[in-house]
Design a protein around this motif. Structure first.
Motif, PDB file in Angstrom:
ATOM      1  N   ALA A  67       9.543  -5.749 -67.724  1.00 30.10           N
ATOM      2  CA  ALA A  67       9.894  -5.782 -66.267  1.00 30.10           C
ATOM      3  C   ALA A  67      10.281  -4.423 -66.031  1.00 30.10           C
ATOM      4  O   ALA A  67      10.276  -3.823 -64.857  1.00 30.10           O
ATOM      5  CB  ALA A  67      10.978  -6.813 -65.786  1.00 30.10           C
ATOM      6  N   ALA A  68      11.553  -3.912 -66.891  1.00 28.55           N
ATOM      7  CA  ALA A  68      12.197  -2.744 -66.593  1.00 28.55           C
ATOM      8  C   ALA A  68      10.989  -1.483 -66.881  1.00 28.55           C
ATOM      9  O   ALA A  68      11.174  -0.404 -66.258  1.00 28.55           O
ATOM     10  CB  ALA A  68      13.206  -2.413 -67.705  1.00 28.55           C
ATOM     11  N   PRO A 117       4.485   2.368 -63.237  1.00 26.94           N
ATOM     12  CA  PRO A 117       4.007   1.232 -62.651  1.00 26.94           C
ATOM     13  C   PRO A 117       2.575   0.563 -63.381  1.00 26.94           C
ATOM     14  O   PRO A 117       1.779  -0.238 -62.574  1.00 26.94           O
ATOM     15  CB  PRO A 117       3.628   1.820 -61.207  1.00 26.94           C
ATOM     16  CG  PRO A 117       3.545   3.088 -61.317  1.00 26.94           C
ATOM     17  CD  PRO A 117       4.276   3.428 -62.527  1.00 26.94           C
ATOM     18  N   HIS A 118       1.978   0.948 -64.369  1.00 26.46           N
ATOM     19  CA  HIS A 118       0.642   0.861 -64.884  1.00 26.46           C
ATOM     20  C   HIS A 118       0.922  -0.531 -65.722  1.00 26.46           C
ATOM     21  O   HIS A 118      -0.296  -1.210 -65.609  1.00 26.46           O
ATOM     22  CB  HIS A 118       0.197   1.758 -65.951  1.00 26.46           C
ATOM     23  CG  HIS A 118      -0.037   3.089 -65.545  1.00 26.46           C
ATOM     24  ND1 HIS A 118       0.426   4.285 -65.277  1.00 26.46           N
ATOM     25  CD2 HIS A 118      -1.493   3.434 -65.177  1.00 26.46           C
ATOM     26  CE1 HIS A 118      -0.110   5.189 -64.757  1.00 26.46           C
ATOM     27  NE2 HIS A 118      -1.366   4.810 -64.700  1.00 26.46           N
ATOM     28  N   LEU A 119       1.974  -1.133 -65.665  1.00 23.81           N
ATOM     29  CA  LEU A 119       1.983  -2.430 -66.551  1.00 23.81           C
ATOM     30  C   LEU A 119       2.478  -3.259 -65.355  1.00 23.81           C
ATOM     31  O   LEU A 119       3.669  -3.091 -64.872  1.00 23.81           O
ATOM     32  CB  LEU A 119       3.061  -2.316 -67.510  1.00 23.81           C
ATOM     33  CG  LEU A 119       3.363  -3.688 -68.300  1.00 23.81           C
ATOM     34  CD1 LEU A 119       2.012  -3.857 -69.176  1.00 23.81           C
ATOM     35  CD2 LEU A 119       4.526  -3.490 -69.224  1.00 23.81           C
ATOM     36  N   ARG A 120       1.820  -4.391 -65.371  1.00 23.18           N
ATOM     37  CA  ARG A 120       2.277  -5.675 -64.419  1.00 23.18           C
ATOM     38  C   ARG A 120       3.052  -6.411 -65.290  1.00 23.18           C
ATOM     39  O   ARG A 120       2.370  -7.183 -66.066  1.00 23.18           O
ATOM     40  CB  ARG A 120       1.015  -5.995 -63.517  1.00 23.18           C
ATOM     41  CG  ARG A 120       1.476  -7.379 -62.471  1.00 23.18           C
ATOM     42  CD  ARG A 120       0.299  -7.740 -61.933  1.00 23.18           C
ATOM     43  NE  ARG A 120       0.809  -8.646 -60.920  1.00 23.18           N
ATOM     44  CZ  ARG A 120      -0.149  -9.493 -60.013  1.00 23.18           C
ATOM     45  NH1 ARG A 120      -1.530  -9.120 -60.267  1.00 23.18           N
ATOM     46  NH2 ARG A 120       0.125 -10.111 -59.324  1.00 23.18           N
ATOM     47  N   SER A 142       7.380  -6.872 -78.860  1.00 18.80           N
ATOM     48  CA  SER A 142       6.860  -8.018 -78.044  1.00 18.80           C
ATOM     49  C   SER A 142       5.642  -8.508 -79.075  1.00 18.80           C
ATOM     50  O   SER A 142       5.379  -9.627 -78.923  1.00 18.80           O
ATOM     51  CB  SER A 142       6.274  -7.581 -76.720  1.00 18.80           C
ATOM     52  OG  SER A 142       5.346  -6.451 -76.748  1.00 18.80           O
ATOM     53  N   GLY A 143       5.075  -7.664 -79.525  1.00 21.81           N
ATOM     54  CA  GLY A 143       3.911  -7.961 -80.277  1.00 21.81           C
ATOM     55  C   GLY A 143       2.557  -7.856 -79.530  1.00 21.81           C
ATOM     56  O   GLY A 143       1.487  -8.181 -79.991  1.00 21.81           O
ATOM     57  N   ASP A 144       2.768  -7.666 -78.412  1.00 24.39           N
ATOM     58  CA  ASP A 144       1.634  -7.480 -77.264  1.00 24.39           C
ATOM     59  C   ASP A 144       1.052  -6.283 -77.237  1.00 24.39           C
ATOM     60  O   ASP A 144       1.733  -5.444 -76.747  1.00 24.39           O
ATOM     61  CB  ASP A 144       2.250  -8.023 -75.867  1.00 24.39           C
ATOM     62  CG  ASP A 144       1.299  -7.979 -74.695  1.00 24.39           C
ATOM     63  OD1 ASP A 144      -0.162  -7.443 -75.171  1.00 24.39           O
ATOM     64  OD2 ASP A 144       1.658  -8.458 -73.573  1.00 24.39           O
ATOM     65  N   PRO A 145      -0.374  -6.168 -77.498  1.00 22.33           N
ATOM     66  CA  PRO A 145      -0.992  -4.652 -77.542  1.00 22.33           C
ATOM     67  C   PRO A 145      -0.472  -4.070 -76.144  1.00 22.33           C
ATOM     68  O   PRO A 145      -0.602  -2.733 -76.161  1.00 22.33           O
ATOM     69  CB  PRO A 145      -2.318  -4.941 -78.007  1.00 22.33           C
ATOM     70  CG  PRO A 145      -2.210  -6.254 -78.869  1.00 22.33           C
ATOM     71  CD  PRO A 145      -1.083  -7.221 -78.036  1.00 22.33           C
ATOM     72  N   ARG A 146      -0.831  -4.983 -75.195  1.00 19.55           N
ATOM     73  CA  ARG A 146      -0.789  -4.328 -73.885  1.00 19.55           C
ATOM     74  C   ARG A 146       0.877  -3.571 -73.457  1.00 19.55           C
ATOM     75  O   ARG A 146       0.820  -2.532 -72.925  1.00 19.55           O
ATOM     76  CB  ARG A 146      -0.842  -5.357 -72.709  1.00 19.55           C
ATOM     77  CG  ARG A 146      -0.823  -5.262 -71.384  1.00 19.55           C
ATOM     78  CD  ARG A 146      -1.137  -6.469 -70.491  1.00 19.55           C
ATOM     79  NE  ARG A 146      -0.099  -7.283 -70.838  1.00 19.55           N
ATOM     80  CZ  ARG A 146       1.180  -7.783 -70.108  1.00 19.55           C
ATOM     81  NH1 ARG A 146       1.397  -6.852 -69.009  1.00 19.55           N
ATOM     82  NH2 ARG A 146       2.047  -8.545 -70.488  1.00 19.55           N
TER      83      ARG A 146
END
Length: 308
Positions: free
Chosen positions: A214-215, A221-224, A283-287
């Motif tokens: 979120a931060a 702003p590329h990440l939702r 996070s372990g999330d590739p995104r």
């Protein structure tokens, strides 16, 4: 972690130069947190690389090899892909890592303050200890070990932070497996996650600061964001009730974590970008990892660290 260089030449005479990233131990979380500079390409070397670790490295386009013979090297027409080999079980004496306590749970709190506000390095130890939420003895230990490792030096005006980018890499890796999980206060689910974007004053009054993806979306702003991470001194019951958050176990989209620091900027509604970056890696999330790489090269605080 140590680094160096290695040239690999194929039978056809094609050579590739790698930057080595040597890890004594690799977990899937650490595989996600490995920092990869733009050039030269990184080759991760470890005593043992499990398939879950290898899968994450391959997904990130990182080549690797281990002492059992597992390897993935891919460039141009070259592909070497060896999997499933097990390292023989050999018991070896465990040598203490350099500066190990500085990257333990309490030492990482001191490192966070130094990375987020480098000017704090010149402050008296009691001030640094209070800002980090640790004892005076812990602050002394962390400063001594970081100085021995070459991350702090005594200048004409007192202590100064150096090699900040390298320290951020080590700190982020250690945070993902040591400090981050210990900060968890609880998870909640909420149907409408968009409320936080227009709630800056409400969050400040509740003593909450936004971290994680979120931060990150406020920095770039590329990440939702699909989740909200809030750092708080204590569970914000009024905030939870007002926004109808329901407690969840491992599946929530609102994560509450303990805020341990008392340093400049605690009255702002987002945590420092050093912690945002570490949250994305952990996070372990590739995104989220890709977004972390992006803000590493665009955020003023992080780029200043890389220049030290």
């Amino acid at each position: 972690m140590s680094a160096g260089g290695l040239d690999i030449t194929t039978g056809a005479g094609v050579t590739r130069t790698y930057g080595l990233h040597v890890q004594p131990r690799l977990t899937p979380q650490l595989a996600t947190a490995v920092h990869v500079p733009g050039s030269p390409p990184t080759l991760v070397v470890a005593p043992s690389i499990s398939e879950p670790v290898a899968e994450r490295l391959r997904a990130r386009g990182i080549d690797y090899l281990d002492t059992a013979g597992n390897a993935h090297l891919a460039w141009g027409d070259v592909l070497i892909d060896v999997r499933g080999r097990r390292k023989p079980a050999v018991r070896q004496p465990k040598a203490p890592a350099r500066g190990a306590r500085a990257f333990g749970r309490a030492g990482l709190k001191v490192g966070f303050v130094l990375l987020s506000w480098p000017e704090m390095a010149a402050e008296p130890l009691r001030v640094l200890a209070r800002a980090s939420g640790v004892s005076l003895g812990t602050a002394q230990m962390a400063v001594d070990e970081l100085a021995t490792a070459g991350y702090l030096y005594e200048g004409a005006d007192g202590r100064r932070l150096t090699r900040g980018g390298e320290l951020l890499n080590r700190w982020s890796e250690a945070y993902s497996i040591t400090l981050g999980p210990a900060l968890a206060l609880g998870e909640f689910s909420v149907e409408d996650l968009s409320w936080w974007r227009n709630s800056e004053s409400e969050l400040v009054r509740a003593g909450a600061q936004v971290g994680g993806e979120a931060a990150a979306c406020l920095l770039d702003p590329h990440l939702r964001p699909a989740s909200l991470t809030l750092y708080v001194e204590q569970t914000p019951l009024a905030l939870i009730g007002r926004h109808r958050m329901v407690r969840a176990e491992g599946t929530g989209n609102v994560h509450l974590r303990q805020r341990f620091w008392q340093a400049p900027g605690v009255d702002t509604w987002t945590v420092p970008s050093t912690l945002v970056y570490a949250d994305l890696l952990a996070s372990g999330d590739p995104r989220q990892r890709d977004h972390g790489d992006r803000i590493r090269t665009s955020d003023d605080r992080l780029t200043r660290l890389d220049r030290t």
